[in-house]
Design a protein around this motif. Structure first.
Motif, short mmCIF file in Angstrom:
data_model
loop_
_atom_site.label_atom_id
_atom_site.label_comp_id
_atom_site.label_asym_id
_atom_site.label_seq_id
_atom_site.Cartn_x
_atom_site.Cartn_y
_atom_site.Cartn_z
N ASP A 176 0.85 -1.20 0.00
CA ASP A 176 0.00 0.00 0.00
C ASP A 176 0.88 1.24 0.00
OD1 ASP A 176 0.44 0.93 2.89
OD2 ASP A 176 -0.24 -1.13 3.17
N GLU A 177 0.25 2.38 -0.23
CA GLU A 177 1.00 3.63 -0.38
C GLU A 177 1.69 4.10 0.89
OE1 GLU A 177 -2.20 3.62 -3.59
OE2 GLU A 177 -2.06 3.08 -1.46
N GLU A 178 1.29 3.56 2.04
CA GLU A 178 1.93 3.92 3.30
C GLU A 178 3.12 3.03 3.62
OE1 GLU A 178 1.02 6.71 4.79
OE2 GLU A 178 -0.42 6.87 3.13
N SER A 179 3.41 2.09 2.74
CA SER A 179 4.52 1.17 2.98
C SER A 179 5.86 1.91 2.97
CB SER A 179 4.55 0.08 1.90
OG SER A 179 3.39 -0.72 1.97
N ARG A 213 2.49 5.59 -8.65
CA ARG A 213 3.52 4.55 -8.57
C ARG A 213 3.09 3.40 -9.49
NH1 ARG A 213 4.00 5.08 -1.96
NH2 ARG A 213 5.12 7.09 -1.99
N TYR A 214 3.51 3.50 -10.73
CA TYR A 214 3.14 2.50 -11.73
C TYR A 214 3.84 1.17 -11.44
CZ TYR A 214 1.71 6.61 -14.47
OH TYR A 214 1.13 7.78 -14.90
N GLN A 279 -2.31 13.67 -3.76
CA GLN A 279 -2.31 12.25 -3.41
C GLN A 279 -1.22 11.47 -4.14
OE1 GLN A 279 -4.26 10.83 -1.11
NE2 GLN A 279 -5.36 12.74 -0.67
N VAL A 280 -0.86 10.34 -3.53
CA VAL A 280 0.04 9.35 -4.12
C VAL A 280 -0.76 8.07 -4.32
CG1 VAL A 280 2.12 7.98 -3.80
CG2 VAL A 280 2.05 10.35 -2.98
N PHE A 281 -0.69 7.50 -5.52
CA PHE A 281 -1.49 6.32 -5.85
C PHE A 281 -0.64 5.21 -6.46
CE2 PHE A 281 -4.46 9.92 -6.55
CZ PHE A 281 -5.48 9.57 -5.68
N ASN A 282 -0.94 3.97 -6.07
CA ASN A 282 -0.48 2.82 -6.84
C ASN A 282 -1.31 2.68 -8.10
OD1 ASN A 282 1.47 1.93 -4.98
ND2 ASN A 282 -0.03 0.72 -3.84
N VAL A 283 -0.70 2.22 -9.18
CA VAL A 283 -1.44 1.87 -10.40
C VAL A 283 -0.94 0.50 -10.85
CG1 VAL A 283 -2.03 2.49 -12.76
CG2 VAL A 283 -1.65 4.29 -11.07
N GLY A 284 -1.78 -0.50 -10.67
CA GLY A 284 -1.46 -1.87 -11.06
C GLY A 284 -2.74 -2.65 -11.22
N THR A 285 -2.66 -3.96 -11.01
CA THR A 285 -3.85 -4.80 -11.03
C THR A 285 -4.15 -5.38 -9.66
OG1 THR A 285 -2.62 -6.82 -11.58
CG2 THR A 285 -3.41 -5.46 -13.43
N MET A 326 -4.56 -1.73 -4.38
CA MET A 326 -5.25 -0.78 -5.25
C MET A 326 -6.42 -0.09 -4.58
SD MET A 326 -3.77 -0.60 -8.20
CE MET A 326 -5.07 -0.07 -9.32
N SER A 327 -6.54 -0.23 -3.25
CA SER A 327 -7.76 0.27 -2.60
C SER A 327 -7.84 1.80 -2.59
CB SER A 327 -7.84 -0.27 -1.17
OG SER A 327 -6.67 0.04 -0.43
N ARG A 328 -6.70 2.50 -2.48
CA ARG A 328 -6.77 3.97 -2.40
C ARG A 328 -7.27 4.58 -3.69
NH1 ARG A 328 -1.71 7.68 -0.57
NH2 ARG A 328 -2.24 6.76 1.44
#
Length: 376
Positions: A176-179, A213-214, A279-285, A326-328
């Motif tokens: 997650d983005e807080e990692s 964060r792709y 915001q900071v976001f993950n982008v994946g599956t 991917m929850s955020r």
């Protein structure tokens, strides 16, 4: 509608984003070096550049050129910052170059905006899953831990597992983005610095920052000749030329492979959606896929039967596993990927067959890494 500057906008993701933004009524300006590593020996004849040629306001230049960047930023409402060198392995020996382009180029852009009038309202920066290093794990009692980089000694002995002191076993979970951010390559370090510079400076100069964060982006159009572009291109190109496939480590190392159209959709939300600001976001599956699964799936879809060897070789700087929480991005932007790995790799394989194999510097890149002690 906005005038959007895309740095690196003639690349694999940037060119598709440019076309998507144009289709939504935005105006697009692109600055790109048309690097031969991405576009081939005749860059202006590349398909990626050809897709946007005549459709965008194009500046042939580098983000490290202050004068070119000053021209590129003039009058724009939003910036999508893609321009970067992207090879994890290559970054471990082209340290000055990666730092100059990825960190230095970002610094020049922000310096221009901080010291002159501008009308930029939002900046989207392409960060990377590489900032997480070995990712997030749980101990048997449920504690989240962030293991350090694996040692060369363990891997030379054939032990590729991620370890954490005091634990006999740890369990991989989505990052997650807080990692914890603890990149294991120079590339990852530069992406972390890029992201932090944008997220820190932009609010002080009236710009809303957004970082994505792709994960491992793939799809039709990615370079088959660039040896640093990713294993799908490398493996498919080797298969089409009748060469053997050598799989590093034990083949079970995994990544979160995300289709390029989903990445473009997320990035458009980064440009347009009010909820993306700051915001900071993950982008994946959110799904990990092993390297050996990638190789076997490509062979099936391409109708090839290459000799596949799990070699036990490894590259210093590579991580073992990583996949995105991917929850955020779903909660704040309503984004969920439309393409799963099977559908995406089928589309990719169909494109590869229609495109045909390309001359590649893959073997030469391995020899270079081996000569520098980075490939074991």
């Amino acid at each position: 509608m906005a005038l959007v500057l895309i740095t690196g906008g003639a690349g694999f993701i940037g060119s598709r984003l440019a076309l998507r933004l144009l289709g939504k009524g935005h105006s697009v300006r692109v600055i790109d070096t048309l690097s031969p590593q991405v576009h081939g020996d005749d860059p202006e004849a590349s398909d990626l550049y050809g897709a946007i040629k005549g459709k965008v306001d194009f500046i042939h230049g580098s983000v490290t050129d202050r004068e070119a960047m000053t021209r590129a930023l003039a009058g724009v409402d939003a910036v999508v910052h893609f321009a970067a060198e992207t090879g994890t392995g290559q970054s471990m020996y082209q340290i000055e170059h990666y730092s100059a382009v990825n960190v230095g180029g970002t610094a020049i852009m922000l310096d221009i905006l901080a010291n002159a009038p501008h009308q930029v309202k939002r900046m989207v920066v392409a960060s990377s899953r590489s900032v997480y290093g070995e990712g997030k794990y749980l101990t048997p009692d449920g504690q989240a831990v962030y293991p350090e980089h694996r040692t060369a000694a363990d891997m030379e002995a054939g032990d590729f597992a991620v370890k954490y002191p005091g634990c006999d076993s740890i369990t991989l979970v989505a990052t997650d983005e807080e990692s914890k951010l603890h990149p294991s390559s120079v590339y990852g370090i530069t992406k972390q610095v890029q992201e932090q510079m944008v997220m820190t400076v932009c609010p002080t100069i009236g710009i809303e920052p957004v970082a994505f964060r792709y994960q491992n982006v793939f799809g039709p159009g990615q370079s088959l000749s660039n040896p640093y572009t990713g294993i799908l291109s490398i493996f498919s190109n080797l298969m089409l030329t009748g060469k053997d496939i050598n799989i590093f480590e034990d083949g079970t190392e995994s990544r979160d492979f995300v289709f390029v159209d989903d990445v473009v959709s997320a990035t458009v939300l980064g440009v347009e959606h009010p909820g993306a600001a700051g915001q900071v976001f993950n982008v994946g599956t959110g799904v990990p896929t092993s390297v050996i699964t990638v190789a076997q799936t490509l062979a099936r879809l391409l109708g090839q039967s290459p000799k596949m060897t799990v070699t036990g070789n490894f590259r210093l700087g590579d991580i073992r596993h990583n996949y995105a929480d991917m929850s955020r991005i779903e909660r704040l932007l309503g984004f969920t990927p439309e393409w799963d790995f099977e559908r995406g790799i089928a589309a990719f394989s169909q494109w590869v067959q229609s495109t045909g194999p390309k001359a590649s510097g893959y073997e030469a890149s391995l020899e270079e890494m081996r000569s520098k002690g980075l490939l074991k």
